[in-house]
Design an enzyme around this catalytic site. Structure first.
Site, PDB file in Angstrom:
ATOM      1  N   ARG A  47      36.145  17.350 -18.948  1.00 14.13           N
ATOM      2  CA  ARG A  47      35.707  16.792 -17.668  1.00 14.13           C
ATOM      3  C   ARG A  47      35.651  15.271 -17.804  1.00 14.13           C
ATOM      4  O   ARG A  47      35.442  14.748 -18.893  1.00 14.13           O
ATOM      5  CB  ARG A  47      34.316  17.313 -17.297  1.00 14.13           C
ATOM      6  CG  ARG A  47      34.219  18.830 -17.156  1.00 14.13           C
ATOM      7  CD  ARG A  47      32.783  19.240 -16.906  1.00 14.13           C
ATOM      8  NE  ARG A  47      32.657  20.688 -16.729  1.00 14.13           N
ATOM      9  CZ  ARG A  47      32.344  21.541 -17.706  1.00 14.13           C
ATOM     10  NH1 ARG A  47      32.139  21.082 -18.941  1.00 14.13           N
ATOM     11  NH2 ARG A  47      32.238  22.835 -17.467  1.00 14.13           N
ATOM     12  N   ARG A 106      42.518  18.485 -15.770  1.00 16.48           N
ATOM     13  CA  ARG A 106      41.808  19.638 -16.351  1.00 16.48           C
ATOM     14  C   ARG A 106      42.408  20.942 -15.823  1.00 16.48           C
ATOM     15  O   ARG A 106      42.668  21.874 -16.588  1.00 16.48           O
ATOM     16  CB  ARG A 106      40.330  19.521 -15.993  1.00 16.48           C
ATOM     17  CG  ARG A 106      39.431  20.637 -16.501  1.00 16.48           C
ATOM     18  CD  ARG A 106      37.981  20.232 -16.240  1.00 16.48           C
ATOM     19  NE  ARG A 106      37.055  21.337 -16.243  1.00 16.48           N
ATOM     20  CZ  ARG A 106      36.446  21.821 -17.334  1.00 16.48           C
ATOM     21  NH1 ARG A 106      36.706  21.296 -18.513  1.00 16.48           N
ATOM     22  NH2 ARG A 106      35.588  22.824 -17.254  1.00 16.48           N
TER      23      ARG A 106
END
Length: 286
Positions: free
Chosen positions: A137, A235
């Site tokens: 993240r 991601r």
């Protein structure tokens, strides 16, 4: 907020999002001349209806409900209120939203965009490589410290949501760019300062989430990518691409740091969508 940070162990970003929800609710109560002690189920429903009428998304409404539920649980637990108006409030079903994912070609183009002849370009290339190689993240990226790197072992450690530590493997290409950044770029950015953080801004301080967002926006534009791209897109792309190449869903769950595998399962939908696209392109009668 102390309760959320200390007793619940939630991250600073999660606490900030709860604070925002409660501040919005407090403004509504002030407009209606209500106090949180006197709030009823009907008051909460009226508030949520107003939020929907002003165009708030399904995800935002769900988050508002979650925040209020936790808030009133805390108030009842500490005997500040006796009635919990959230007990009879149902949470709407979450709309299934498939996130935007880059193709491997688009990822390659994006990774090659930063000018690695400059200190900031070298840093940006290292950031992009690490994000795509690990699925971290953006909050985890900016909080990486030098002692979180174990490049000789090919791993990085990070603290994710809920203060959970996880160990993530990192590939040779990302390691190469990290080493280049550490040797050639970071010392220039540091400017005789000292910092435990891996990624630094032009002033030698810890790079922020906003800094990464701003830089990525420029890089996407330079790469000629027309999709809506955020740090989370890398991601999503990481997870989708390793699933497409045969990774087990449980492994992907572990790598992403998802507490519940149902969160990870969205990537199987992405893989199936990609499979359908390939079929339609390849089959003569598709």
């Amino acid at each position: 907020m102390h309760y959320l940070k200390v007793e619940r162990g939630l991250s600073a970003n999660t606490v900030a999002s709860y604070r925002n929800d409660l501040q919005t609710f407090a403004l509504y109560l002030a407009e209606q001349n209500l106090s949180y002690q006197s709030v009823t189920k009907d008051d909460v429903l009226a508030y949520l209806q107003k939020e929907m009428d002003t165009g708030k998304t399904n995800a935002t409404i769900i988050h508002r409900i979650t925040s209020l539920r936790k808030f009133y649980q805390y108030l009842v637990q500490d005997q500040i209120v006796t009635q919990n108006p959230m007990l009879l409030i149902d949470t709407p079903k979450k709309q299934q939203h498939l996130p935007e994912v880059l193709t491997t070609k688009e990822v390659e183009t994006l990774l090659n965009t930063p000018n690695t002849g400059q200190a900031l370009g070298m840093r940006d290339r290292a950031i992009l490589e690490v994000m795509y190689a690990t699925g971290l993240r953006v909050s985890e990226i900016v909080n990486l410290k030098l002692n979180d790197l174990h490049l000789s072992l090919g791993i990085i450690q990070t603290i994710g949501k809920g203060q959970k530590e996880r160990i993530i493997p990192i590939g040779d290409v990302a390691i190469h760019w990290l080493e280049q950044y550490l040797q050639l770029s970071r010392p220039k950015l540091l400017k005789n300062k000292r910092s435990p953080y891996l990624f630094l801004n032009f002033h030698g301080n810890q790079l922020t989430r906003q800094g990464i967002w701003k830089n990525l926006k420029k890089q996407v534009q330079q790469a000629g990518i027309t999709k809506e791209v955020s740090p989370h897109t890398l991601r999503h792309s990481f997870a989708t691409h390793i699933l497409e190449n045969g990774a087990d869903l449980r492994i992907v769950q572990e790598l992403l740091g998802h507490a519940d595998i149902s969160t990870t399962q969205i990537y199987t939908h992405l893989s199936k969508r990609r499979l359908a696209e390939i079929y339609n392109q390849a089959h003569p009668r598709a």
